[in-house]
Structure formats: structure tokens, C-alpha cells
Design a protein around this motif. Sequence first.
Motif, mmCIF file in Angstrom:
data_model
loop_
_atom_site.group_PDB
_atom_site.id
_atom_site.type_symbol
_atom_site.label_atom_id
_atom_site.label_comp_id
_atom_site.label_asym_id
_atom_site.label_seq_id
_atom_site.Cartn_x
_atom_site.Cartn_y
_atom_site.Cartn_z
ATOM 1 N N LYS A 12 14.036 -8.928 -4.175
ATOM 2 C CA LYS A 12 13.810 -7.502 -4.416
ATOM 3 C C LYS A 12 13.451 -6.770 -3.126
ATOM 4 C CE LYS A 12 12.250 -8.142 -9.167
ATOM 5 N NZ LYS A 12 11.094 -8.090 -10.061
ATOM 6 N N LYS A 13 12.616 -7.417 -2.290
ATOM 7 C CA LYS A 13 12.211 -6.812 -1.017
ATOM 8 C C LYS A 13 12.811 -7.626 0.125
ATOM 9 C CE LYS A 13 7.900 -4.722 -2.464
ATOM 10 N NZ LYS A 13 6.496 -4.544 -2.160
ATOM 11 N N PRO A 14 13.232 -6.963 1.195
ATOM 12 C CA PRO A 14 13.853 -7.701 2.307
ATOM 13 C C PRO A 14 12.830 -8.421 3.184
ATOM 14 C CG PRO A 14 13.777 -5.365 2.803
ATOM 15 C CD PRO A 14 13.297 -5.528 1.383
ATOM 16 N N GLY A 39 17.243 -16.878 10.537
ATOM 17 C CA GLY A 39 17.024 -18.314 10.571
ATOM 18 C C GLY A 39 15.582 -18.763 10.440
ATOM 19 N N ARG A 40 14.656 -17.835 10.272
ATOM 20 C CA ARG A 40 13.237 -18.189 10.131
ATOM 21 C C ARG A 40 13.034 -18.937 8.822
ATOM 22 N NH1 ARG A 40 8.215 -17.054 12.813
ATOM 23 N NH2 ARG A 40 9.557 -15.676 14.011
ATOM 24 N N GLU A 41 12.216 -20.009 8.866
ATOM 25 C CA GLU A 41 11.904 -20.782 7.666
ATOM 26 C C GLU A 41 10.471 -20.502 7.239
ATOM 27 O OE1 GLU A 41 12.736 -24.930 8.006
ATOM 28 O OE2 GLU A 41 14.805 -24.556 8.630
ATOM 29 N N VAL A 42 10.267 -20.351 5.924
ATOM 30 C CA VAL A 42 8.936 -20.083 5.381
ATOM 31 C C VAL A 42 8.698 -20.951 4.146
ATOM 32 C CG1 VAL A 42 8.765 -17.708 6.205
ATOM 33 C CG2 VAL A 42 9.809 -18.143 4.005
ATOM 34 N N MET A 43 7.426 -21.283 3.922
ATOM 35 C CA MET A 43 7.004 -21.974 2.704
ATOM 36 C C MET A 43 6.259 -20.956 1.851
ATOM 37 S SD MET A 43 7.671 -25.327 2.600
ATOM 38 C CE MET A 43 6.400 -26.128 1.671
ATOM 39 N N VAL A 44 6.688 -20.815 0.592
ATOM 40 C CA VAL A 44 6.100 -19.810 -0.294
ATOM 41 C C VAL A 44 5.825 -20.463 -1.652
ATOM 42 C CG1 VAL A 44 6.419 -17.493 -1.256
ATOM 43 C CG2 VAL A 44 7.578 -18.101 0.855
ATOM 44 N N PRO A 45 4.676 -20.168 -2.278
ATOM 45 C CA PRO A 45 4.387 -20.727 -3.611
ATOM 46 C C PRO A 45 5.419 -20.286 -4.650
ATOM 47 C CG PRO A 45 2.433 -19.707 -2.665
ATOM 48 C CD PRO A 45 3.577 -19.361 -1.770
ATOM 49 N N ARG A 46 5.697 -21.177 -5.594
ATOM 50 C CA ARG A 46 6.697 -20.930 -6.641
ATOM 51 C C ARG A 46 6.404 -19.641 -7.423
ATOM 52 N NH1 ARG A 46 10.491 -23.316 -10.085
ATOM 53 N NH2 ARG A 46 10.616 -25.177 -8.817
ATOM 54 N N ALA A 47 5.157 -19.413 -7.789
ATOM 55 C CA ALA A 47 4.801 -18.240 -8.598
ATOM 56 C C ALA A 47 5.169 -16.941 -7.886
ATOM 57 C CB ALA A 47 3.316 -18.262 -8.922
ATOM 58 N N LYS A 48 4.940 -16.875 -6.592
ATOM 59 C CA LYS A 48 5.235 -15.661 -5.832
ATOM 60 C C LYS A 48 6.744 -15.421 -5.732
ATOM 61 C CE LYS A 48 4.055 -13.216 -1.634
ATOM 62 N NZ LYS A 48 3.299 -13.213 -0.397
ATOM 63 N N GLU A 50 9.167 -16.597 -7.808
ATOM 64 C CA GLU A 50 9.782 -16.308 -9.106
ATOM 65 C C GLU A 50 9.611 -14.849 -9.504
ATOM 66 O OE1 GLU A 50 8.367 -19.236 -11.875
ATOM 67 O OE2 GLU A 50 9.871 -20.687 -11.203
ATOM 68 N N LYS A 51 8.532 -14.212 -9.077
ATOM 69 C CA LYS A 51 8.324 -12.794 -9.387
ATOM 70 C C LYS A 51 9.260 -11.889 -8.591
ATOM 71 C CE LYS A 51 3.414 -13.239 -10.424
ATOM 72 N NZ LYS A 51 2.065 -12.882 -9.975
ATOM 73 N N SER A 52 9.650 -12.328 -7.393
ATOM 74 C CA SER A 52 10.390 -11.437 -6.508
ATOM 75 C C SER A 52 11.889 -11.727 -6.415
ATOM 76 C CB SER A 52 9.764 -11.457 -5.111
ATOM 77 O OG SER A 52 9.798 -12.753 -4.582
ATOM 78 N N ILE A 53 12.411 -12.643 -7.243
ATOM 79 C CA ILE A 53 13.850 -12.922 -7.238
ATOM 80 C C ILE A 53 14.577 -11.850 -8.049
ATOM 81 C CG2 ILE A 53 15.651 -14.494 -8.038
ATOM 82 C CD1 ILE A 53 13.739 -16.787 -7.527
ATOM 83 N N LYS A 54 15.613 -11.292 -7.440
ATOM 84 C CA LYS A 54 16.468 -10.332 -8.122
ATOM 85 C C LYS A 54 17.663 -11.051 -8.750
ATOM 86 C CE LYS A 54 17.848 -5.903 -6.680
ATOM 87 N NZ LYS A 54 18.444 -5.048 -5.638
ATOM 88 N N LYS A 55 18.265 -11.993 -7.999
ATOM 89 C CA LYS A 55 19.455 -12.699 -8.462
ATOM 90 C C LYS A 55 19.554 -14.034 -7.735
ATOM 91 C CE LYS A 55 24.442 -12.046 -8.777
ATOM 92 N NZ LYS A 55 25.574 -11.200 -8.409
#
Length: 64
Positions: A12-14, A39-48, A50-55
Motif C-alpha cells: 500500500k505504501k512505497p 535491492g535493500r533487504e529488510v526483516m519485518v514481522p508477519r503481522a505488520k 499482512e496489514k500492508s499488502i495490497k496484492k
Amino acid sequence: MDVRVGDILLMKKPHPCGNNQLLVLRSGMDFRLRCEKCGREVMVPRAKIEKSIKKIIREETEND
């Protein structure tokens, strides 16, 4: 939510670089994602995530 390694997530957000497509490198309690533009890699919690996926963009492979 069914997110697999190799999927591309349209968010949803870039990302700060301006791109909103992230490649899934690892899934579990956390996701390891790589920005498709910078190419930047990040680790993000699943809950965060899943809320921000558009597609979810998935390359379907045919089983021969």
C-alpha cells in the motif's frame, strides 16, 4: 494469508526509494523482503506485512 518465497508483494505504501514491489526471500514469523528497485533487504514481522499488502503477484509454474 498465503505468502510464499518468490512471491512479489505490491504494498500500500512505497519503500523510501519510491518502489512498492518487494520480493519475498523468507517467510515465517518474520518476512525477509528485498526491494525490487534498490535491492535493500529488510526483516519485518508477519503481522505488520499482512496489514500492508495490497496484492500478491505470483508466478505460477506448471507441473510436468
